[in-house]
Write a protein that holds these residues in place. Structure first.
Motif, PDB file in Angstrom:
ATOM      1  N   LEU A  90      58.028  54.945  27.154  1.00 28.56           N
ATOM      2  CA  LEU A  90      59.781  54.151  26.363  1.00 28.56           C
ATOM      3  C   LEU A  90      60.184  53.303  27.077  1.00 28.56           C
ATOM      4  O   LEU A  90      60.534  51.691  26.915  1.00 28.56           O
ATOM      5  CB  LEU A  90      60.933  55.486  26.531  1.00 28.56           C
ATOM      6  CG  LEU A  90      61.909  55.146  26.446  1.00 28.56           C
ATOM      7  CD1 LEU A  90      62.483  55.261  24.805  1.00 28.56           C
ATOM      8  CD2 LEU A  90      63.615  55.899  26.837  1.00 28.56           C
ATOM      9  N   TYR A  91      59.747  53.409  28.052  1.00 29.80           N
ATOM     10  CA  TYR A  91      59.510  51.428  29.297  1.00 29.80           C
ATOM     11  C   TYR A  91      58.544  50.849  28.700  1.00 29.80           C
ATOM     12  O   TYR A  91      59.397  49.692  28.295  1.00 29.80           O
ATOM     13  CB  TYR A  91      58.870  51.915  30.428  1.00 29.80           C
ATOM     14  CG  TYR A  91      59.556  52.346  31.790  1.00 29.80           C
ATOM     15  CD1 TYR A  91      60.144  51.462  32.437  1.00 29.80           C
ATOM     16  CD2 TYR A  91      60.307  53.739  32.149  1.00 29.80           C
ATOM     17  CE1 TYR A  91      60.831  52.149  33.736  1.00 29.80           C
ATOM     18  CE2 TYR A  91      61.055  54.183  32.542  1.00 29.80           C
ATOM     19  CZ  TYR A  91      61.601  53.394  33.673  1.00 29.80           C
ATOM     20  OH  TYR A  91      62.129  53.738  34.560  1.00 29.80           O
ATOM     21  N   ARG A  92      57.996  51.183  27.886  1.00 29.01           N
ATOM     22  CA  ARG A  92      56.809  50.621  27.212  1.00 29.01           C
ATOM     23  C   ARG A  92      57.889  49.673  25.411  1.00 29.01           C
ATOM     24  O   ARG A  92      57.254  48.178  25.595  1.00 29.01           O
ATOM     25  CB  ARG A  92      55.552  50.746  26.694  1.00 29.01           C
ATOM     26  CG  ARG A  92      54.683  50.036  25.546  1.00 29.01           C
ATOM     27  CD  ARG A  92      54.170  49.236  26.611  1.00 29.01           C
ATOM     28  NE  ARG A  92      53.014  48.783  27.920  1.00 29.01           N
ATOM     29  CZ  ARG A  92      53.192  48.316  28.529  1.00 29.01           C
ATOM     30  NH1 ARG A  92      53.709  46.557  27.946  1.00 29.01           N
ATOM     31  NH2 ARG A  92      51.955  48.187  29.424  1.00 29.01           N
ATOM     32  N   LYS A  93      58.216  50.648  24.929  1.00 29.43           N
ATOM     33  CA  LYS A  93      58.944  50.161  24.283  1.00 29.43           C
ATOM     34  C   LYS A  93      59.987  48.996  24.479  1.00 29.43           C
ATOM     35  O   LYS A  93      59.911  48.108  23.508  1.00 29.43           O
ATOM     36  CB  LYS A  93      59.270  51.397  23.484  1.00 29.43           C
ATOM     37  CG  LYS A  93      60.483  50.499  22.110  1.00 29.43           C
ATOM     38  CD  LYS A  93      61.136  51.952  21.651  1.00 29.43           C
ATOM     39  CE  LYS A  93      62.894  51.962  21.186  1.00 29.43           C
ATOM     40  NZ  LYS A  93      62.901  53.544  20.674  1.00 29.43           N
ATOM     41  N   HIS A  94      60.668  49.211  24.784  1.00 30.40           N
ATOM     42  CA  HIS A  94      61.892  48.067  25.760  1.00 30.40           C
ATOM     43  C   HIS A  94      61.238  46.850  27.012  1.00 30.40           C
ATOM     44  O   HIS A  94      61.842  46.151  26.612  1.00 30.40           O
ATOM     45  CB  HIS A  94      63.060  48.909  26.351  1.00 30.40           C
ATOM     46  CG  HIS A  94      63.689  50.018  25.983  1.00 30.40           C
ATOM     47  ND1 HIS A  94      64.725  49.116  24.775  1.00 30.40           N
ATOM     48  CD2 HIS A  94      63.597  51.463  26.392  1.00 30.40           C
ATOM     49  CE1 HIS A  94      65.130  50.439  23.972  1.00 30.40           C
ATOM     50  NE2 HIS A  94      64.763  51.839  24.800  1.00 30.40           N
ATOM     51  N   LEU A  95      59.785  46.740  27.052  1.00 25.03           N
ATOM     52  CA  LEU A  95      59.531  45.410  27.300  1.00 25.03           C
ATOM     53  C   LEU A  95      59.454  45.161  26.344  1.00 25.03           C
ATOM     54  O   LEU A  95      59.222  43.704  26.625  1.00 25.03           O
ATOM     55  CB  LEU A  95      58.252  46.355  28.601  1.00 25.03           C
ATOM     56  CG  LEU A  95      57.409  44.875  29.431  1.00 25.03           C
ATOM     57  CD1 LEU A  95      58.384  44.199  29.695  1.00 25.03           C
ATOM     58  CD2 LEU A  95      55.944  45.440  29.859  1.00 25.03           C
ATOM     59  N   TYR A 124      53.691  45.337  35.948  1.00 27.39           N
ATOM     60  CA  TYR A 124      53.726  45.987  37.289  1.00 27.39           C
ATOM     61  C   TYR A 124      54.012  46.895  37.097  1.00 27.39           C
ATOM     62  O   TYR A 124      55.450  46.688  36.304  1.00 27.39           O
ATOM     63  CB  TYR A 124      54.058  44.534  38.124  1.00 27.39           C
ATOM     64  CG  TYR A 124      52.950  43.853  38.410  1.00 27.39           C
ATOM     65  CD1 TYR A 124      51.083  44.068  39.216  1.00 27.39           C
ATOM     66  CD2 TYR A 124      53.023  42.263  37.477  1.00 27.39           C
ATOM     67  CE1 TYR A 124      50.390  42.683  39.409  1.00 27.39           C
ATOM     68  CE2 TYR A 124      52.487  41.319  38.152  1.00 27.39           C
ATOM     69  CZ  TYR A 124      51.188  42.085  38.828  1.00 27.39           C
ATOM     70  OH  TYR A 124      50.395  40.237  38.760  1.00 27.39           O
ATOM     71  N   GLU A 125      53.856  48.000  37.379  1.00 27.83           N
ATOM     72  CA  GLU A 125      54.322  49.230  37.328  1.00 27.83           C
ATOM     73  C   GLU A 125      54.509  49.498  38.748  1.00 27.83           C
ATOM     74  O   GLU A 125      54.049  50.368  39.471  1.00 27.83           O
ATOM     75  CB  GLU A 125      53.762  50.371  36.824  1.00 27.83           C
ATOM     76  CG  GLU A 125      54.238  51.607  36.246  1.00 27.83           C
ATOM     77  CD  GLU A 125      53.755  52.656  35.267  1.00 27.83           C
ATOM     78  OE1 GLU A 125      54.476  53.595  35.625  1.00 27.83           O
ATOM     79  OE2 GLU A 125      52.695  52.013  34.676  1.00 27.83           O
ATOM     80  N   SER A 126      55.902  50.128  38.970  1.00 29.26           N
ATOM     81  CA  SER A 126      56.549  51.267  40.319  1.00 29.26           C
ATOM     82  C   SER A 126      57.125  52.541  39.395  1.00 29.26           C
ATOM     83  O   SER A 126      57.376  52.533  38.404  1.00 29.26           O
ATOM     84  CB  SER A 126      57.424  50.552  40.708  1.00 29.26           C
ATOM     85  OG  SER A 126      56.727  48.964  41.286  1.00 29.26           O
ATOM     86  N   THR A 229      60.060  51.280  37.298  1.00 30.46           N
ATOM     87  CA  THR A 229      60.372  49.925  37.148  1.00 30.46           C
ATOM     88  C   THR A 229      58.808  49.475  36.037  1.00 30.46           C
ATOM     89  O   THR A 229      57.395  49.933  36.578  1.00 30.46           O
ATOM     90  CB  THR A 229      60.646  48.816  37.797  1.00 30.46           C
ATOM     91  OG1 THR A 229      60.013  48.751  38.762  1.00 30.46           O
ATOM     92  CG2 THR A 229      62.115  49.337  38.776  1.00 30.46           C
ATOM     93  N   LEU A 230      59.131  48.450  35.194  1.00 29.93           N
ATOM     94  CA  LEU A 230      57.851  48.014  34.675  1.00 29.93           C
ATOM     95  C   LEU A 230      58.379  46.509  33.751  1.00 29.93           C
ATOM     96  O   LEU A 230      58.933  46.008  34.301  1.00 29.93           O
ATOM     97  CB  LEU A 230      58.039  48.111  33.125  1.00 29.93           C
ATOM     98  CG  LEU A 230      56.162  48.075  32.894  1.00 29.93           C
ATOM     99  CD1 LEU A 230      55.069  48.124  33.027  1.00 29.93           C
ATOM    100  CD2 LEU A 230      56.662  48.376  31.010  1.00 29.93           C
ATOM    101  N   VAL A 231      57.229  45.499  35.224  1.00 29.29           N
ATOM    102  CA  VAL A 231      57.753  44.027  35.082  1.00 29.29           C
ATOM    103  C   VAL A 231      56.602  43.117  34.425  1.00 29.29           C
ATOM    104  O   VAL A 231      55.246  43.885  34.555  1.00 29.29           O
ATOM    105  CB  VAL A 231      57.653  43.825  36.835  1.00 29.29           C
ATOM    106  CG1 VAL A 231      58.520  42.046  36.494  1.00 29.29           C
ATOM    107  CG2 VAL A 231      59.138  44.472  37.366  1.00 29.29           C
ATOM    108  N   ALA A 248      60.123  36.169  34.060  1.00 29.83           N
ATOM    109  CA  ALA A 248      59.873  37.598  34.968  1.00 29.83           C
ATOM    110  C   ALA A 248      60.885  38.497  33.977  1.00 29.83           C
ATOM    111  O   ALA A 248      62.314  37.956  33.125  1.00 29.83           O
ATOM    112  CB  ALA A 248      60.337  38.078  35.926  1.00 29.83           C
ATOM    113  N   ARG A 249      59.916  39.879  33.177  1.00 30.00           N
ATOM    114  CA  ARG A 249      60.801  40.171  32.134  1.00 30.00           C
ATOM    115  C   ARG A 249      60.940  42.470  32.640  1.00 30.00           C
ATOM    116  O   ARG A 249      60.137  42.699  33.214  1.00 30.00           O
ATOM    117  CB  ARG A 249      60.388  40.433  30.873  1.00 30.00           C
ATOM    118  CG  ARG A 249      61.170  41.488  29.901  1.00 30.00           C
ATOM    119  CD  ARG A 249      60.491  41.334  28.272  1.00 30.00           C
ATOM    120  NE  ARG A 249      60.890  40.808  27.793  1.00 30.00           N
ATOM    121  CZ  ARG A 249      61.322  40.947  26.356  1.00 30.00           C
ATOM    122  NH1 ARG A 249      61.027  41.168  26.062  1.00 30.00           N
ATOM    123  NH2 ARG A 249      62.431  39.586  25.689  1.00 30.00           N
ATOM    124  N   VAL A 250      62.926  42.495  33.299  1.00 31.51           N
ATOM    125  CA  VAL A 250      61.960  43.040  34.358  1.00 31.51           C
ATOM    126  C   VAL A 250      62.642  44.893  33.254  1.00 31.51           C
ATOM    127  O   VAL A 250      63.917  44.226  32.484  1.00 31.51           O
ATOM    128  CB  VAL A 250      62.905  43.597  35.505  1.00 31.51           C
ATOM    129  CG1 VAL A 250      63.605  44.700  36.165  1.00 31.51           C
ATOM    130  CG2 VAL A 250      62.013  42.327  35.846  1.00 31.51           C
TER     131      VAL A 250
END
Length: 511
Positions: A90-95, A124-126, A229-231, A248-250
């Motif tokens: 889901l993070y990847r989709k919205h990134l 970068y992933e936290s 987070t995915l940045v 930057a895209r967060v």
């Protein structure tokens, strides 16, 4: 042993409660053996609570025994298919697809990217993090028809008062929220008023003062986690390797909403959580073209404030990326940053002094490397240099040098303790994470949530520079830069670039 924490508070005639709520997000109680619990020694009541049940007894030990006899069972919940892999997708989709808000737009990033000699992009992933406070959630509540008294290790007395007023239907002037003398670790978790509300409802149900204590499993399962987070960072370099544009895209869930419910309309309208963007909104470097995009991710996973708030994940991305830009330009990471700080003398001063104290220009021992990170957060400039050793997949931190300009230093001893404790605290995000499987958080106890310990603690060197600026803070800034500095040190020692945390994702473990 004389300090009184929330868990030590006693009131006359007080009972004790152990609670169990659904282990999965959104799961509900289905069955329990109430008769067996009531027959257990010392048990006086079984009280339904949101998503679960409380067993009230004369002592906490008897409440625990009664809870075990109760044998509560829960359904799988509406998010039984939630797991770490689906969340990452889901993070990847919205990134990739957004939608995004654009809270920062300076200059013309697209034009700079078009004319750049080189464009560099990395992600970068936290991870999600649990607060795992040393003292688990607890609260003493005494509720009658006329009055509510709360004694708790809370960070948010006012927020708790209004949450209690809503839950009890009682005017705020009849509610007293006392903070217990000591808090066994807060880190933002004790801002959320869920545990005082739960204790108050249990006390009202039995008509007596009650101390509610969560066990460690309950504490971790019912946390409001530091959001993952995915940045994506993109930089444009000119012919000399100088940074001329930064984008930057967060992607992050909310941080503020659970502790500032009034921000809900702003989040809905603007799609920007300002806390989740800390560190990206205000940059110390001289970059003429800047663009920040943000997607506010909606998840069933509860997220909120954890020490460093948005600065931690965002500075990990930004300062890791600054190292990568330096390498792309063929420059020393320290000198590359220094060149971009010509217009920021206070930031440059802490960077220079940290490099000097860390002996940046001295050759490192075999398998050792130095990593640097510098930022401005909470009104304070900080630069940290980490010396790390990497051999046979074992990571050993040798030294952390911290140089800080927080304006006037009111108490150097306390300030140093806050910074050095913060540096160790920051290692938690390098060593531990929480994951999700079947809608449940894992791990749910400290024997598997591997937090930093004494053996992980490096030599700590801390120095202050009084830059004459406004008074800043040191309580939260210590952990902010240690993660990127460590990642950069690992790269210098081994050639491994850590673009996600914890280090175990890369086959490393702390020695």
């Amino acid at each position: 042993g004389t300090a009184v924490f929330g868990i030590d508070v006693e009131l006359p005639g007080m009972l004790n409660a152990a609670v169990r709520t659904g282990p999965a997000i959104g799961s509900q109680l289905t069955t329990m053996n109430e008769a067996a619990a009531r027959a257990s020694s010392g048990v006086v009541a079984v009280v339904p609570i949101q998503n679960g049940v409380a067993v009230v007894a004369d002592t906490y030990w008897n409440a625990r025994r009664g809870l075990r006899a109760l044998e509560p069972r829960f359904d799988a919940g509406q998010y039984a298919d939630l797991n770490s892999e689906s969340v990452r997708a889901l993070y990847r989709k919205h990134l990739e697809a957004g939608p995004v808000a654009t809270p920062v737009e300076v200059g013309d990033v697209d034009a700079a990217l078009a004319r750049a000699a080189r464009v560099v992009t990395f992600e970068y992933e936290s991870p999600f993090l649990a607060h795992a406070t040393m003292e688990p959630m607890n609260c003493v509540a005494a509720v009658s028809t006329q009055r509510c008294l709360i004694i708790a290790p809370t960070q948010g007395q006012e927020l708790a008062t209004y949450a209690l007023s809503s839950a009890l239907g009682m005017p705020p002037e009849r509610i007293e929220v006392r903070r217990s003398p000591y808090i066994g670790g807060g880190f933002g978790r004790r801002l959320v008023p869920d545990f005082p509300v739960q204790a108050a409802l249990v006390s009202r149900a039995v008509g007596k003062p009650v101390k509610v204590i969560w066990d460690r499993e309950e504490d971790i399962r019912r946390d409001f986690y530091r959001p993952a987070t995915l940045v994506r960072m993109t930089g444009a370099l000119d012919d000399s390797g100088r940074l001329i544009a930064l984008k930057a895209r967060v992607v992050s869930p909310t941080i503020l909403l659970p502790v500032f419910p009034g921000i809900a309309p702003v989040l809905e309208k603007q799609g920007v959580d300002p806390s989740a963007l800390e560190g990206m909104m205000e940059w110390i470097y001289d970059v003429p073209n800047r663009l920040v995009e943000f997607h506010l991710l909606k998840l069933p996973i509860p997220t909120s404030v954890l020490r460093t708030t948005g600065y931690g994940p965002n500075i990990f991305a930004l300062e890791s990326f600054m190292d990568e830009l330096a390498h792309a330009a063929g420059r020393d990471p320290y000198q590359y940053r220094r060149a971009l700080l010509e217009k920021n003398p206070r930031a440059r001063a802490v960077l220079d002094r940290a490099a000097e104290l860390a002996q940046w220009n001295d050759s490192s021992a075999a398998n050792e490397g130095l990593g640097v990170a510098v930022t401005y957060a909470y009104g304070t400039y900080i630069a940290q240099v980490v010396r790390a050793r990497v051999a046979d997949n074992l990571l050993k931190l040798r030294r952390v040098v911290s140089v800080v300009d927080c304006g006037r230093v009111l108490d150097p001893g306390i300030a140093r303790q806050g910074l050095e404790g913060g540096a160790v605290f920051g290692l938690a995000g390098c060593k531990a994470e929480v994951a999700f499987e079947g809608g449940r958080v894992t791990p749910d106890n400290l024997n598997r949530l591997r937090l930093p310990d004494m053996a992980d603690t490096p030599e700590l060197v801390t120095e202050f520079i009084e830059g004459g600026g406004a008074l800043g803070g040191v309580g939260e800034v210590g952990p902010v830069t240690v993660t990127p500095a460590l990642a950069n040190a690992v790269n210098a020692a081994s050639g491994r670039r850590l673009r996600s945390m914890p280090v175990s994702r890369h086959g490393l473990r702390f020695a």
